[in-house]
Design a protein around this motif. Structure first.
Motif, PDB file in Angstrom:
ATOM      1  N   ALA A   1      37.972  34.679  -4.314  1.00 34.37           N
ATOM      2  CA  ALA A   1      38.968  35.744  -4.223  1.00 34.37           C
ATOM      3  C   ALA A   1      38.312  37.069  -3.834  1.00 34.37           C
ATOM      4  O   ALA A   1      38.843  37.809  -3.002  1.00 34.37           O
ATOM      5  N   LEU A   2      37.168  37.374  -4.405  1.00 36.34           N
ATOM      6  CA  LEU A   2      36.458  38.603  -4.053  1.00 36.34           C
ATOM      7  C   LEU A   2      36.055  38.597  -2.578  1.00 36.34           C
ATOM      8  O   LEU A   2      36.200  39.607  -1.883  1.00 36.34           O
ATOM      9  N   ALA A   3      35.572  37.452  -2.102  1.00 37.99           N
ATOM     10  CA  ALA A   3      35.186  37.341  -0.690  1.00 37.99           C
ATOM     11  C   ALA A   3      36.401  37.496   0.223  1.00 37.99           C
ATOM     12  O   ALA A   3      36.331  38.174   1.256  1.00 37.99           O
ATOM     13  N   VAL A   4      37.511  36.899  -0.157  1.00 37.39           N
ATOM     14  CA  VAL A   4      38.733  36.999   0.647  1.00 37.39           C
ATOM     15  C   VAL A   4      39.240  38.438   0.668  1.00 37.39           C
ATOM     16  O   VAL A   4      39.629  38.953   1.722  1.00 37.39           O
ATOM     17  N   MET A   5      39.223  39.101  -0.474  1.00 40.18           N
ATOM     18  CA  MET A   5      39.687  40.487  -0.510  1.00 40.18           C
ATOM     19  C   MET A   5      38.796  41.382   0.347  1.00 40.18           C
ATOM     20  O   MET A   5      39.292  42.281   1.032  1.00 40.18           O
ATOM     21  N   LYS A   6      37.508  41.144   0.341  1.00 42.31           N
ATOM     22  CA  LYS A   6      36.597  41.905   1.192  1.00 42.31           C
ATOM     23  C   LYS A   6      36.916  41.644   2.668  1.00 42.31           C
ATOM     24  O   LYS A   6      36.927  42.560   3.487  1.00 42.31           O
ATOM     25  N   TYR A   7      37.208  40.383   2.987  1.00 39.48           N
ATOM     26  CA  TYR A   7      37.575  40.025   4.356  1.00 39.48           C
ATOM     27  C   TYR A   7      38.867  40.729   4.773  1.00 39.48           C
ATOM     28  O   TYR A   7      38.966  41.291   5.862  1.00 39.48           O
ATOM     29  N   ILE A   8      39.867  40.699   3.903  1.00 37.57           N
ATOM     30  CA  ILE A   8      41.140  41.362   4.203  1.00 37.57           C
ATOM     31  C   ILE A   8      40.919  42.858   4.426  1.00 37.57           C
ATOM     32  O   ILE A   8      41.452  43.439   5.375  1.00 37.57           O
ATOM     33  N   ALA A   9      40.131  43.479   3.559  1.00 36.00           N
ATOM     34  CA  ALA A   9      39.879  44.917   3.683  1.00 36.00           C
ATOM     35  C   ALA A   9      39.166  45.258   4.987  1.00 36.00           C
ATOM     36  O   ALA A   9      39.455  46.277   5.610  1.00 36.00           O
ATOM     37  N   GLY A  10      38.271  44.391   5.427  1.00 37.92           N
ATOM     38  CA  GLY A  10      37.494  44.672   6.620  1.00 37.92           C
ATOM     39  C   GLY A  10      38.120  44.250   7.924  1.00 37.92           C
ATOM     40  O   GLY A  10      37.874  44.857   8.966  1.00 37.92           O
ATOM     41  N   HIS A  11      38.952  43.199   7.880  1.00 32.99           N
ATOM     42  CA  HIS A  11      39.490  42.638   9.128  1.00 32.99           C
ATOM     43  C   HIS A  11      41.001  42.758   9.280  1.00 32.99           C
ATOM     44  O   HIS A  11      41.525  42.562  10.369  1.00 32.99           O
ATOM     45  N   SER A  12      41.720  42.998   8.202  1.00 32.49           N
ATOM     46  CA  SER A  12      43.191  43.126   8.220  1.00 32.49           C
ATOM     47  C   SER A  12      43.881  42.030   9.028  1.00 32.49           C
ATOM     48  O   SER A  12      44.624  42.308   9.978  1.00 32.49           O
ATOM     49  N   PRO A  13      43.676  40.754   8.659  1.00 30.04           N
ATOM     50  CA  PRO A  13      44.380  39.695   9.394  1.00 30.04           C
ATOM     51  C   PRO A  13      45.905  39.862   9.274  1.00 30.04           C
ATOM     52  O   PRO A  13      46.384  40.434   8.288  1.00 30.04           O
ATOM     53  N   PRO A  14      46.656  39.383  10.260  1.00 26.92           N
ATOM     54  CA  PRO A  14      48.116  39.517  10.223  1.00 26.92           C
ATOM     55  C   PRO A  14      48.720  38.935   8.941  1.00 26.92           C
ATOM     56  O   PRO A  14      48.306  37.867   8.481  1.00 26.92           O
TER      57      PRO A  14
END
Length: 87
Positions: A60-73
């Motif tokens: 979950a932490l890795a996914v949240m970091k990914y969302i914050a950095g890449h903003s997938p649709p």
């Protein structure tokens, strides 16, 4: 990380985590699919997440970091546009 269970306009129950400003929810399953190309068994519901223990938390932490950095649709929803549910 503040986890939430919510229902959006599509009426599908999902789990997410509040983003840093706490006005937006990062949708964990959508972020996981964007990051890995497949859904995560940890993000099917809150019980699945809890059963996943440290591995689910780390994911979950890795996914949240990914969302914050890449903003997938569709990976973020406005907290005001969803109905928060009991965990």
């Amino acid at each position: 990380m503040k986890l939430v269970t919510f229902v959006a306009e599509n009426e599908v129950q999902q789990i997410g985590a509040l983003m840093e400003e706490e006005q937006t929810i990062g949708v964990l399953q959508i972020g996981a699919v964007a990051m890995d190309g497949v859904p995560s068994p940890f993000f099917m519901d809150m019980l699945s997440y809890l059963r996943g223990g440290n591995e689910a938390r780390d994911k979950a932490l890795a996914v949240m970091k990914y969302i914050a950095g890449h903003s997938p649709p569709n990976s973020r929803v406005d907290r005001e546009r969803v109905k928060l549910l009991a965990p």
